[in-house]
Design an enzyme around this catalytic site. Structure first.
Site, PDB file in Angstrom:
ATOM      1  N   LEU A  33       0.810  -1.225   0.000  1.00 52.58           N
ATOM      2  CA  LEU A  33       0.000   0.000   0.000  1.00 52.58           C
ATOM      3  C   LEU A  33       0.840   1.271   0.000  1.00 52.58           C
ATOM      4  O   LEU A  33       1.889   1.335   0.628  1.00 52.58           O
ATOM      5  CB  LEU A  33      -0.915   0.009   1.233  1.00 52.58           C
ATOM      6  CG  LEU A  33      -1.889  -1.159   1.366  1.00 52.58           C
ATOM      7  CD1 LEU A  33      -2.776  -0.971   2.602  1.00 52.58           C
ATOM      8  CD2 LEU A  33      -2.748  -1.333   0.116  1.00 52.58           C
ATOM      9  N   HIS A  37      -3.386   4.199  -2.630  1.00 51.67           N
ATOM     10  CA  HIS A  37      -4.371   3.288  -2.016  1.00 51.67           C
ATOM     11  C   HIS A  37      -5.041   3.973  -0.816  1.00 51.67           C
ATOM     12  O   HIS A  37      -6.255   3.866  -0.631  1.00 51.67           O
ATOM     13  CB  HIS A  37      -3.690   2.014  -1.504  1.00 51.67           C
ATOM     14  CG  HIS A  37      -2.987   1.206  -2.554  1.00 51.67           C
ATOM     15  ND1 HIS A  37      -1.625   1.030  -2.574  1.00 51.67           N
ATOM     16  CD2 HIS A  37      -3.476   0.500  -3.605  1.00 51.67           C
ATOM     17  CE1 HIS A  37      -1.292   0.247  -3.590  1.00 51.67           C
ATOM     18  NE2 HIS A  37      -2.387  -0.082  -4.253  1.00 51.67           N
ATOM     19  N   GLN A  61      -4.746 -12.048 -13.676  1.00 53.06           N
ATOM     20  CA  GLN A  61      -4.580 -10.829 -14.478  1.00 53.06           C
ATOM     21  C   GLN A  61      -3.143 -10.615 -14.934  1.00 53.06           C
ATOM     22  O   GLN A  61      -2.844  -9.609 -15.581  1.00 53.06           O
ATOM     23  CB  GLN A  61      -5.112  -9.613 -13.722  1.00 53.06           C
ATOM     24  CG  GLN A  61      -4.275  -9.155 -12.547  1.00 53.06           C
ATOM     25  CD  GLN A  61      -4.975  -8.089 -11.745  1.00 53.06           C
ATOM     26  OE1 GLN A  61      -6.004  -8.316 -11.137  1.00 53.06           O
ATOM     27  NE2 GLN A  61      -4.427  -6.882 -11.734  1.00 53.06           N
ATOM     28  N   GLY A 147      -8.752   3.796  -8.577  1.00 56.35           N
ATOM     29  CA  GLY A 147      -7.939   4.942  -8.967  1.00 56.35           C
ATOM     30  C   GLY A 147      -8.055   5.200 -10.459  1.00 56.35           C
ATOM     31  O   GLY A 147      -8.068   4.261 -11.253  1.00 56.35           O
ATOM     32  N   ASP A 150      -5.420   3.880 -13.159  1.00 55.73           N
ATOM     33  CA  ASP A 150      -5.706   2.757 -14.044  1.00 55.73           C
ATOM     34  C   ASP A 150      -7.010   3.083 -14.773  1.00 55.73           C
ATOM     35  O   ASP A 150      -8.047   2.471 -14.512  1.00 55.73           O
ATOM     36  CB  ASP A 150      -5.824   1.474 -13.224  1.00 55.73           C
ATOM     37  CG  ASP A 150      -4.528   1.167 -12.492  1.00 55.73           C
ATOM     38  OD1 ASP A 150      -3.617   0.616 -13.115  1.00 55.73           O
ATOM     39  OD2 ASP A 150      -4.409   1.524 -11.303  1.00 55.73           O
ATOM     40  N   SER A 185       2.898   4.123  -7.596  1.00 48.71           N
ATOM     41  CA  SER A 185       2.581   2.770  -8.046  1.00 48.71           C
ATOM     42  C   SER A 185       3.449   1.806  -7.248  1.00 48.71           C
ATOM     43  O   SER A 185       4.617   2.117  -6.958  1.00 48.71           O
ATOM     44  CB  SER A 185       2.911   2.627  -9.538  1.00 48.71           C
ATOM     45  OG  SER A 185       2.973   1.264  -9.892  1.00 48.71           O
TER      46      SER A 185
END
Ligand code: AMP
Length: 290
Positions: A33, A37, A61, A147, A150, A185
């Site tokens: 985090l 976040h 993913q 967020g 993305d 990130s």
């Protein structure tokens, strides 16, 4: 703060609070985090009675040659940060809890998953949609926070919720940046210190394209070309996957900007990129109104 590793404990908790009329906010994450976040967690706490975060590095993913194994993880630190923010529950399942051996079902939002990141990460958004729908079913949130960093993910999830008639509000939250403009990130931790110093070239280039769009002198094609040149001007950029200018509502590529009688652009415009800094793939974007 509770930590649940099983779906049934999580579901029973949510059911109890739903029955008593409380609203639940969900912040899905892959952990490690950071302030990005935490900004989603704060928004959920402002708007909902109960805030649940999920921490799950979702193997579905990631492509076969991507960074699933080495993705950064630090549950002890995440737990401490979540506790300080006043999170009510961390849902922290093992992979086998989410995808038992006989698992077969996937969710796909067509078309939108073929462009931008989807073009370079086939199957990525199928994995995202699948895990997010599972989290929605297990946690039963009223609202879920994502967020805009993305951005394509945000648009695809909104479409999934609409198409599948889910009674959940998808809330998009602003991108949190370092002082020099680099979007926070978890993957920034892969950068060497030399790469990190120049990594804000991504955001600088987006601001350059925004300025060019506002000046209305160059075509979209020319702005994209100049922006890609600017990125490759940084010695650490090893590959630019895409630098796109699109309609921010539906992600359609724009060939030219249409203006109305008042001289305002008809559409909100998305400037978005994915580029490799050395061996690290980063994305960034900005929505601009002209
Ligand atoms: P991740 O753990 O990378 O899957 O991200 C979990 C959520 O945090 C996603 O909705 C992301 O879009 C969001 N997020 C990641 N980075 C940022 C940031 N810099 N600012 C705001 N939200 C972010």
């Amino acid at each position: 703060m509770e930590v649940f590793k099983s779906k049934s404990e999580m579901y029973n908790f949510s059911l109890y609070y739903k029955k008593s009329g409380r609203t639940i906010g969900l912040v899905p994450t892959m952990g490690f985090l950071h302030e990005g976040h935490l900004s989603l967690i704060r928004k959920s706490k402002e708007e909902c009675d109960i805030t649940v975060i999920s921490i799950f590095v979702n193997p579905v993913q990631f492509g076969p040659n991507e960074d699933f194994q080495r993705y950064p993880r630090n549950f002890a630190k995440d737990k401490e940060l979540a506790r300080k923010e006043g999170v009510d529950v961390i849902f922290y399942p093992e992979v086998a809890e989410m995808y038992p051996q006989d698992y077969l079902t996937y969710v796909n939002v067509k078309k939108l998953d073929k462009m931008m990141c989807g073009k370079f990460r086939p199957g990525h958004f199928r994995g995202v949609c699948t895990v997010v729908l599972k989290l929605f079913n297990i946690i039963c949130p009223d609202k879920s926070y994502f967020g805009m960093k993305d951005y394509q993910q945000f648009i695809i999830l909104k479409k999934m919720v609409k198409d599948l008639d889910l009674n959940i509000e998808i809330i998009g939250c602003d991108t949190i940046r370092e002082n020099d403009g680099l979007a926070l990130s978890s993957r920034n931790s892969y950068l060497s210190s030399a790469e990190r110093k120049e990594a804000n070239i991504l955001y600088k280039t987006i601001l350059f394209a925004e300025k060019e769009l506002k000046e209305k002198k160059r075509s979209i094609m020319a702005i994209r070309r100049k922006s890609i040149e600017m990125l490759y001007g940084c010695k650490f950029i090893s590959k630019v996957e895409y630098f796109d200018i699109r309609d921010a509502e539906n992600l359609k590529a724009l060939k030219k900007i249409e203006y109305n009688k008042e001289g305002d652009a008809e559409n909100k415009i998305l400037i978005a990129l994915a580029a490799w800094i050395g061996k690290t793939r980063l994305i960034d974007n900005k929505v601009v109104v002209l």
